[in-house]
Design a protein around this motif. Structure first.
Motif, PDB file in Angstrom:
ATOM      1  N   MET A 158      63.546  61.559  60.955  1.00  0.00           N
ATOM      2  CA  MET A 158      62.465  60.795  60.339  1.00  0.00           C
ATOM      3  C   MET A 158      62.859  59.334  60.147  1.00  0.00           C
ATOM      4  SD  MET A 158      59.396  60.757  59.200  1.00  0.00           S
ATOM      5  CE  MET A 158      59.011  62.508  59.089  1.00  0.00           C
ATOM      6  N   ARG A 159      64.113  59.102  59.755  1.00  0.00           N
ATOM      7  CA  ARG A 159      64.575  57.722  59.563  1.00  0.00           C
ATOM      8  C   ARG A 159      64.560  56.955  60.877  1.00  0.00           C
ATOM      9  NH1 ARG A 159      69.831  58.552  55.525  1.00  0.00           N
ATOM     10  NH2 ARG A 159      68.627  59.129  53.663  1.00  0.00           N
ATOM     11  N   TYR A 160      65.008  57.575  61.950  1.00  0.00           N
ATOM     12  CA  TYR A 160      64.976  56.923  63.259  1.00  0.00           C
ATOM     13  C   TYR A 160      63.538  56.667  63.697  1.00  0.00           C
ATOM     14  CZ  TYR A 160      69.962  57.217  64.414  1.00  0.00           C
ATOM     15  OH  TYR A 160      71.327  57.020  64.445  1.00  0.00           O
ATOM     16  N   GLN A 161      62.655  57.610  63.370  1.00  0.00           N
ATOM     17  CA  GLN A 161      61.261  57.455  63.760  1.00  0.00           C
ATOM     18  C   GLN A 161      60.615  56.312  62.999  1.00  0.00           C
ATOM     19  OE1 GLN A 161      59.047  61.065  63.422  1.00  0.00           O
ATOM     20  NE2 GLN A 161      57.226  60.260  64.433  1.00  0.00           N
ATOM     21  N   LEU A 162      60.862  56.224  61.697  1.00  0.00           N
ATOM     22  CA  LEU A 162      60.293  55.152  60.893  1.00  0.00           C
ATOM     23  C   LEU A 162      60.842  53.788  61.299  1.00  0.00           C
ATOM     24  CD1 LEU A 162      60.318  56.818  57.333  1.00  0.00           C
ATOM     25  CD2 LEU A 162      58.355  56.454  58.849  1.00  0.00           C
ATOM     26  N   ALA A 163      62.092  53.783  61.780  1.00  0.00           N
ATOM     27  CA  ALA A 163      62.694  52.518  62.227  1.00  0.00           C
ATOM     28  C   ALA A 163      62.233  52.126  63.630  1.00  0.00           C
ATOM     29  CB  ALA A 163      64.218  52.630  62.199  1.00  0.00           C
ATOM     30  N   GLY A 164      61.497  53.019  64.289  1.00  0.00           N
ATOM     31  CA  GLY A 164      60.994  52.714  65.627  1.00  0.00           C
ATOM     32  C   GLY A 164      62.031  52.844  66.722  1.00  0.00           C
ATOM     33  N   ILE A 165      63.092  53.599  66.466  1.00  0.00           N
ATOM     34  CA  ILE A 165      64.165  53.731  67.467  1.00  0.00           C
ATOM     35  C   ILE A 165      64.442  55.203  67.764  1.00  0.00           C
ATOM     36  CG2 ILE A 165      65.283  51.528  66.966  1.00  0.00           C
ATOM     37  CD1 ILE A 165      67.237  53.018  65.160  1.00  0.00           C
ATOM     38  N   ILE A 166      63.414  56.053  67.602  1.00  0.00           N
ATOM     39  CA  ILE A 166      63.605  57.481  67.847  1.00  0.00           C
ATOM     40  C   ILE A 166      63.965  57.753  69.302  1.00  0.00           C
ATOM     41  CG2 ILE A 166      61.157  57.845  68.321  1.00  0.00           C
ATOM     42  CD1 ILE A 166      63.525  60.298  66.511  1.00  0.00           C
ATOM     43  N   HIS A 167      63.569  56.837  70.207  1.00  0.00           N
ATOM     44  CA  HIS A 167      63.857  57.038  71.632  1.00  0.00           C
ATOM     45  C   HIS A 167      65.350  57.026  71.925  1.00  0.00           C
ATOM     46  CE1 HIS A 167      63.590  52.694  70.923  1.00  0.00           C
ATOM     47  NE2 HIS A 167      64.486  52.568  71.876  1.00  0.00           N
ATOM     48  N   ILE A 168      66.143  56.443  71.017  1.00  0.00           N
ATOM     49  CA  ILE A 168      67.591  56.409  71.214  1.00  0.00           C
ATOM     50  C   ILE A 168      68.171  57.825  71.211  1.00  0.00           C
ATOM     51  CG2 ILE A 168      69.786  55.658  70.182  1.00  0.00           C
ATOM     52  CD1 ILE A 168      68.447  53.166  69.246  1.00  0.00           C
ATOM     53  N   LEU A 169      67.525  58.740  70.485  1.00  0.00           N
ATOM     54  CA  LEU A 169      68.028  60.105  70.375  1.00  0.00           C
ATOM     55  C   LEU A 169      67.657  60.970  71.576  1.00  0.00           C
ATOM     56  CD1 LEU A 169      67.274  60.800  66.600  1.00  0.00           C
ATOM     57  CD2 LEU A 169      69.403  60.014  67.649  1.00  0.00           C
ATOM     58  N   ALA A 170      66.870  60.426  72.492  1.00  0.00           N
ATOM     59  CA  ALA A 170      66.502  61.158  73.713  1.00  0.00           C
ATOM     60  C   ALA A 170      67.182  60.499  74.903  1.00  0.00           C
ATOM     61  CB  ALA A 170      64.988  61.169  73.900  1.00  0.00           C
ATOM     62  N   ILE A 171      67.799  61.292  75.750  1.00  0.00           N
ATOM     63  CA  ILE A 171      68.470  60.753  76.926  1.00  0.00           C
ATOM     64  C   ILE A 171      67.420  60.186  77.869  1.00  0.00           C
ATOM     65  CG2 ILE A 171      69.929  61.313  78.907  1.00  0.00           C
ATOM     66  CD1 ILE A 171      71.210  63.469  77.241  1.00  0.00           C
ATOM     67  N   SER A 172      67.518  58.897  78.138  1.00  0.00           N
ATOM     68  CA  SER A 172      66.518  58.230  78.973  1.00  0.00           C
ATOM     69  C   SER A 172      67.212  57.211  79.869  1.00  0.00           C
ATOM     70  CB  SER A 172      65.463  57.555  78.088  1.00  0.00           C
ATOM     71  OG  SER A 172      66.083  56.622  77.224  1.00  0.00           O
ATOM     72  N   GLY A 173      66.425  56.261  80.374  1.00  0.00           N
ATOM     73  CA  GLY A 173      66.963  55.276  81.307  1.00  0.00           C
ATOM     74  C   GLY A 173      68.100  54.453  80.732  1.00  0.00           C
ATOM     75  N   LEU A 174      68.043  54.155  79.426  1.00  0.00           N
ATOM     76  CA  LEU A 174      69.105  53.360  78.796  1.00  0.00           C
ATOM     77  C   LEU A 174      70.446  54.068  78.903  1.00  0.00           C
ATOM     78  CD1 LEU A 174      70.039  50.983  77.010  1.00  0.00           C
ATOM     79  CD2 LEU A 174      69.415  52.373  75.013  1.00  0.00           C
ATOM     80  N   HIS A 175      70.481  55.341  78.548  1.00  0.00           N
ATOM     81  CA  HIS A 175      71.730  56.093  78.572  1.00  0.00           C
ATOM     82  C   HIS A 175      72.237  56.278  80.011  1.00  0.00           C
ATOM     83  CE1 HIS A 175      69.417  57.194  75.010  1.00  0.00           C
ATOM     84  NE2 HIS A 175      70.553  57.457  74.397  1.00  0.00           N
ATOM     85  N   ILE A 176      71.314  56.651  80.909  1.00  0.00           N
ATOM     86  CA  ILE A 176      71.710  56.915  82.288  1.00  0.00           C
ATOM     87  C   ILE A 176      72.239  55.656  82.959  1.00  0.00           C
ATOM     88  CG2 ILE A 176      70.882  57.653  84.550  1.00  0.00           C
ATOM     89  CD1 ILE A 176      71.111  59.905  82.524  1.00  0.00           C
ATOM     90  N   SER A 177      71.578  54.521  82.727  1.00  0.00           N
ATOM     91  CA  SER A 177      72.015  53.282  83.361  1.00  0.00           C
ATOM     92  C   SER A 177      73.381  52.838  82.840  1.00  0.00           C
ATOM     93  CB  SER A 177      70.981  52.174  83.134  1.00  0.00           C
ATOM     94  OG  SER A 177      70.795  51.941  81.746  1.00  0.00           O
ATOM     95  N   ILE A 178      73.606  52.992  81.530  1.00  0.00           N
ATOM     96  CA  ILE A 178      74.901  52.597  80.958  1.00  0.00           C
ATOM     97  C   ILE A 178      76.020  53.491  81.510  1.00  0.00           C
ATOM     98  CG2 ILE A 178      76.259  52.531  78.840  1.00  0.00           C
ATOM     99  CD1 ILE A 178      73.765  51.659  77.354  1.00  0.00           C
ATOM    100  N   LEU A 179      75.801  54.802  81.490  1.00  0.00           N
ATOM    101  CA  LEU A 179      76.832  55.723  81.962  1.00  0.00           C
ATOM    102  C   LEU A 179      77.026  55.619  83.470  1.00  0.00           C
ATOM    103  CD1 LEU A 179      75.889  58.895  79.860  1.00  0.00           C
ATOM    104  CD2 LEU A 179      77.827  57.361  79.488  1.00  0.00           C
ATOM    105  N   GLY A 180      75.913  55.611  84.201  1.00  0.00           N
ATOM    106  CA  GLY A 180      76.003  55.590  85.661  1.00  0.00           C
ATOM    107  C   GLY A 180      76.585  54.299  86.206  1.00  0.00           C
TER     108      GLY A 180
END
Length: 272
Positions: free
Chosen positions: A191-213
């Motif tokens: 809920m805290r991540y959602q209220l802060a507008g950064i809930i997408h950080i908790l889901a593996i997406s393009g940001l994570h894949i691009s950094i790791l890859g």
């Protein structure tokens, strides 16, 4: 747009999905199962089903198992019902690739309870899951399983244990960000991540894949590997990573875009 073939391809894909939706052929929502199968499930929700174990999650109160290539069995007849998520009363010794026969109560995945709420029906429809089975009881299982997929699960579990030892109380957040595992994540934290507008950080997406890859790709190049060996190895690792973390829609979409970008790089379309 003609000079940008990928944009044109995506545009045509969206138009095709819209046209199929208007024609009554839903691909990403609704319940595309034949009407006779839906009626059979509603009339006999307690019938047995048989399917192949794709992945499983052990929680404090139950064991959640995802089945693919599933069919409903009633009076010696088989009705294909695609994928099903089942919940066992007790933990069973299962491995990916096993075919199991279970009995329980089938229930249609429900839509959002409140306007604007999370649409679980649409979410699971993207994975071709339209029914849950509650209070499942295992009847039979095969001894044959997929050693490769079991290895990926064991690697994931090892990574989870390392994160627990290294991150302590923050381990659930790191598990969600790197392994796609949210089963131990506290609802208040979400809920805290959602209220802060950064809930997408908790889901593996393009940001994570691009950094790791790209991080792995650049590291291999600095170690002396050429563009082709480093690129192909990075492609393979990220594809296995996507499968290991559950193969969610956002993850596999990000992995696909990484494959396209890396493929363009190693074929010389993008220069270092």
């Amino acid at each position: 747009m003609v000079k940008r073939p990928m944009c044109l391809l995506c545009f045509l894909m969206v138009l095709s999905l819209g046209a199929l939706e208007l024609m009554g052929i839903p691909l990403i929502r609704g319940n595309p199962l034949p009407l006779n199968v839906q009626e059979q499930i509603e009339a006999h929700p307690g019938s047995m089903i048989c399917g192949e174990v794709e992945q499983y999650e052990n929680t404090e109160f139950s064991q959640s198992v995802y089945l693919k290539k599933t069919y409903l069995i009633h009076q010696s007849k088989k009705f294909p019902i695609e994928n099903v998520r089942i919940f066992f009363k007790k933990e069973e010794d299962l491995k990916p690739g096993m075919r199991i026969l279970v009995k329980g109560t089938l229930k249609r995945v429900e839509g959002p309870a409140n306007p604007g709420g999370f649409d679980s029906q649409h979410f699971y429809a993207c994975r071709h899951i339209y029914y849950f089975m509650k209070n499942a009881v295992l009847q039979k299982k095969t001894a044959v399983y997929s050693g490769y997929r079991q290895l990926l699960l064991e690697i994931k579990e090892s990574c989870r244990q390392i994160l627990k030892e290294a991150a302590g109380k923050d381990a659930p957040v790191f598990c969600a960000m790197t392994l796609g595992d949210k089963q131990e994540l506290d609802p208040e934290t979400q809920m805290r991540y959602q209220l802060a507008g950064i809930i997408h950080i908790l889901a593996i997406s393009g940001l994570h894949i691009s950094i790791l890859g790209m991080g792995l790709y650049n590291l291999l190049k600095k170690m002396g590997l050429g563009i082709w060996p480093a690129g192909i190895f990075s492609l393979g690792v990220m594809l296995q990573y996507g499968i290991m973390t559950g193969g969610s829609v956002s993850t596999m979409r990000a992995v696909t875009m990484f494959l396209i970008a890396m493929g363009a790089r190693i074929t010389g379309r993008i220069y270092d």
